[in-house]
Design a protein around this motif. Structure first.
Motif, mmCIF file in Angstrom:
data_model
loop_
_atom_site.group_PDB
_atom_site.id
_atom_site.type_symbol
_atom_site.label_atom_id
_atom_site.label_comp_id
_atom_site.label_asym_id
_atom_site.label_seq_id
_atom_site.Cartn_x
_atom_site.Cartn_y
_atom_site.Cartn_z
ATOM 1 N N SER A 1 82.014 -20.904 -0.196
ATOM 2 C CA SER A 1 82.809 -21.156 1.005
ATOM 3 C C SER A 1 84.285 -21.185 0.657
ATOM 4 C CB SER A 1 82.393 -22.469 1.665
ATOM 5 O OG SER A 1 82.704 -23.565 0.847
ATOM 6 N N VAL B 1 85.006 -21.994 5.801
ATOM 7 C CA VAL B 1 84.337 -20.782 6.269
ATOM 8 C C VAL B 1 83.478 -20.249 5.132
ATOM 9 C CG1 VAL B 1 84.623 -18.420 7.099
ATOM 10 C CG2 VAL B 1 86.166 -20.232 7.904
ATOM 11 N N ARG B 2 82.200 -20.051 5.433
ATOM 12 C CA ARG B 2 81.270 -19.495 4.456
ATOM 13 C C ARG B 2 80.989 -18.043 4.845
ATOM 14 N NH1 ARG B 2 78.191 -21.993 0.754
ATOM 15 N NH2 ARG B 2 78.650 -24.021 1.730
ATOM 16 N N ALA B 3 81.543 -17.128 4.091
ATOM 17 C CA ALA B 3 81.403 -15.707 4.420
ATOM 18 C C ALA B 3 79.988 -15.219 4.142
ATOM 19 C CB ALA B 3 82.408 -14.890 3.620
ATOM 20 N N LYS C 1 78.361 -12.220 9.313
ATOM 21 C CA LYS C 1 77.545 -13.340 9.789
ATOM 22 C C LYS C 1 78.051 -14.660 9.184
ATOM 23 C CE LYS C 1 74.517 -11.022 12.222
ATOM 24 N NZ LYS C 1 74.341 -11.247 13.682
ATOM 25 N N GLY C 2 79.354 -14.825 9.122
ATOM 26 C CA GLY C 2 79.909 -16.016 8.497
ATOM 27 C C GLY C 2 79.650 -17.283 9.292
ATOM 28 N N LYS C 3 79.764 -18.415 8.589
ATOM 29 C CA LYS C 3 79.592 -19.727 9.212
ATOM 30 C C LYS C 3 80.876 -20.538 9.092
ATOM 31 C CE LYS C 3 74.613 -20.473 8.673
ATOM 32 N NZ LYS C 3 73.565 -21.402 8.147
ATOM 33 N N VAL C 4 81.210 -21.250 10.153
ATOM 34 C CA VAL C 4 82.302 -22.222 10.146
ATOM 35 C C VAL C 4 81.658 -23.593 9.996
ATOM 36 C CG1 VAL C 4 84.265 -23.168 11.407
ATOM 37 C CG2 VAL C 4 83.648 -20.755 11.681
ATOM 38 N N THR D 1 82.809 -14.502 11.844
ATOM 39 C CA THR D 1 81.816 -15.579 11.848
ATOM 40 C C THR D 1 80.956 -15.490 13.102
ATOM 41 O OG1 THR D 1 83.191 -17.221 13.011
ATOM 42 C CG2 THR D 1 83.404 -17.097 10.593
ATOM 43 N N SER D 2 79.739 -16.017 12.999
ATOM 44 C CA SER D 2 78.827 -16.007 14.148
ATOM 45 C C SER D 2 78.154 -17.351 14.378
ATOM 46 C CB SER D 2 77.745 -14.936 13.958
ATOM 47 O OG SER D 2 77.006 -15.167 12.768
ATOM 48 N N THR D 3 78.509 -18.357 13.581
ATOM 49 C CA THR D 3 77.908 -19.686 13.715
ATOM 50 C C THR D 3 78.958 -20.755 13.446
ATOM 51 O OG1 THR D 3 75.789 -18.818 12.884
ATOM 52 C CG2 THR D 3 76.044 -21.214 12.953
#
Length: 411
Positions: free
Chosen positions: A207, A229-231, A239-242, A268-270
């Motif tokens: 992250s 942010v996790r790429a 499809k990254g996550k915040v 990001t998508s989540t």
């Protein structure tokens, strides 16, 4: 060896903490985080059991103040760093430490004790009841939209702070403003603010470094978020996550503007919201709650150390005059009948010989004392018994809190 806990000496901290790390999996903390933990450890409130020169059990407490229903604060011991070595189980070490802790807290005049349980089944036998719930959500921002935004959202200015520690004072002012608004919120102890901006590279994994965005209105800071942010990518694209760490807005528009920022971060998508209050307002702003993967779990476990002082420390949503028959096998000084009389202006809780209106254990009293767990719900589970007709409904209406209680940070 002796099973009698004793107070930690400052020179023993390294070995004592290493024993705790081993009990929690054996993965050492990064050096900078370990040093901060050393700094925030209150040695005089920390206990250990030693087998020869080896620490085999640990427990600590922190002298917090917590917001109670009505907006006031009560002294609350934050129980932390509890462990027993796997080689020394079933020898009564945990019971001995819990006994010593509660005796000490009573002597120090601290009416409440609280903890976050690594395993919820452990602490009920010592009188701790789950008093708050935590909410976790994973908002699918590909499919979920913010369908309703409060008036003024577009007028909020967002400002990124490249080094989150540089905005610590502004963020802490926002946190302090929230303290009286929700039961369970914990007033910061010295140096604890630094813990929330500590960002060791060794703990990031894949992250990003910690990021911080402030909300501002009319030149004043009115909210903030800290997140990573996790790429991630798959064959369809990003499809990254915040992953949100802290999120506070002082008014609906500032809160909504920060939420919109989180949901709109590129690639990001989540958006992952963790350890949030169960009545968190984002739930009313999303277009499809089913695609937010919401779940809840236990949060703060509360134990009244002194029943009279604990119940007198808070205010009540409706007038109450009730006699409680309390059972407390572990702290027998609480066992017996207590008359609680109070309203929104405060309360008195004293010993009485009058007949009981309600009967319950100290565990259920701890669960209900912040106003998030309903007495009627505990009664439906057979854990509270109504001795006088009508007493349950009246007490339930008085105990309930307008806002759900929430332990605002781990310890």
């Amino acid at each position: 060896m002796t099973t009698e806990p004793r107070v930690l000496r400052a020179t023993e901290w390294d070995d004592w903490y290493a024993s705790l790390e081993l009990a929690f999996g054996g993965v050492p903390l990064p050096a900078e985080k370990r040093e901060l933990y050393r700094e925030i450890t209150d040695v005089e409130r920390s206990l250990g059991v030693w087998d020869g020169g080896e620490p085999v059990a640990t427990a600590g407490s922190l002298g917090f103040e917590v917001t109670v229903p009505g907006g006031g604060r009560a002294r609350m011991a934050g129980i932390t760093m509890v462990s027993v070595a796997s080689t020394h189980r079933r020898r009564g070490l945990l019971t001995a430490m819990m006994r010593r802790q509660l005796d000490d807290l009573r002597a120090w005049g601290e009416p409440l004790a609280a903890l976050y349980a690594s395993e919820p089944g452990i602490y009920g036998r010592f009188g701790y009841g789950a008093a708050t719930r935590l909410l976790r959500a994973e908002i699918d921002t590909d499919r979920v939209r913010l369908s309703t935004l409060p008036e003024g959202t577009d007028e909020v200015r967002l400002r990124r702070v490249p080094v989150p520690a540089d905005a610590l004072a502004e963020c802490e002012a926002v946190y302090a403003a929230h303290l009286p608004t929700r039961p369970g919120m914990i007033a910061r102890l010295p140096h604890w603010d630094r813990l929330f901006v500590l960002d060791p590279a060794a703990e990031r994994g894949d992250s990003s470094p910690l990021q911080c965005v402030l909300a501002e209105r009319d030149g004043a800071v009115t909210g903030y978020v800290r997140y990573r942010v996790r790429a991630a990518w798959d064959e369809a694209g990003p499809k990254g996550k915040v992953e949100v760490q802290d999120f506070y807005g002082m008014d609906p528009a500032s809160y909504a503007a920060l939420l919109r920022h989180l949901c709109g971060i590129d690639l990001t998508s989540t958006v992952v919201l963790d350890d949030r209050p169960v009545d968190d307002p984002w739930q009313h702003l999303v277009s499809d709650i089913r695609r937010c993967r919401v779940r809840s779990s236990d949060g703060l476990h509360i134990r009244p150390v002194e029943v009279g002082a604990a119940l007198a420390a808070r205010a009540y949503s409706a007038p109450v005059d009730v006699v409680l028959e309390v059972a407390d096998a572990f702290c027998p000084w609480n066992t017996g009948r207590w008359r609680l009389s109070g309203d929104s202006g405060g309360a008195v809780c004293e010993r009485t010989a009058d007949p009981a209106d309600l009967s319950l254990s100290v565990r259920e009293l701890g669960a209900a004392c912040l106003g998030g767990v309903r007495l009627v719900s505990l009664a439906d589970a057979g854990l509270v018994r109504e001795e006088r007709a009508g007493a349950l409904a009246a007490a339930d209406a008085a105990f309930v809190s307008a806002r759900a209680p929430w332990g605002s940070h781990m310890f």
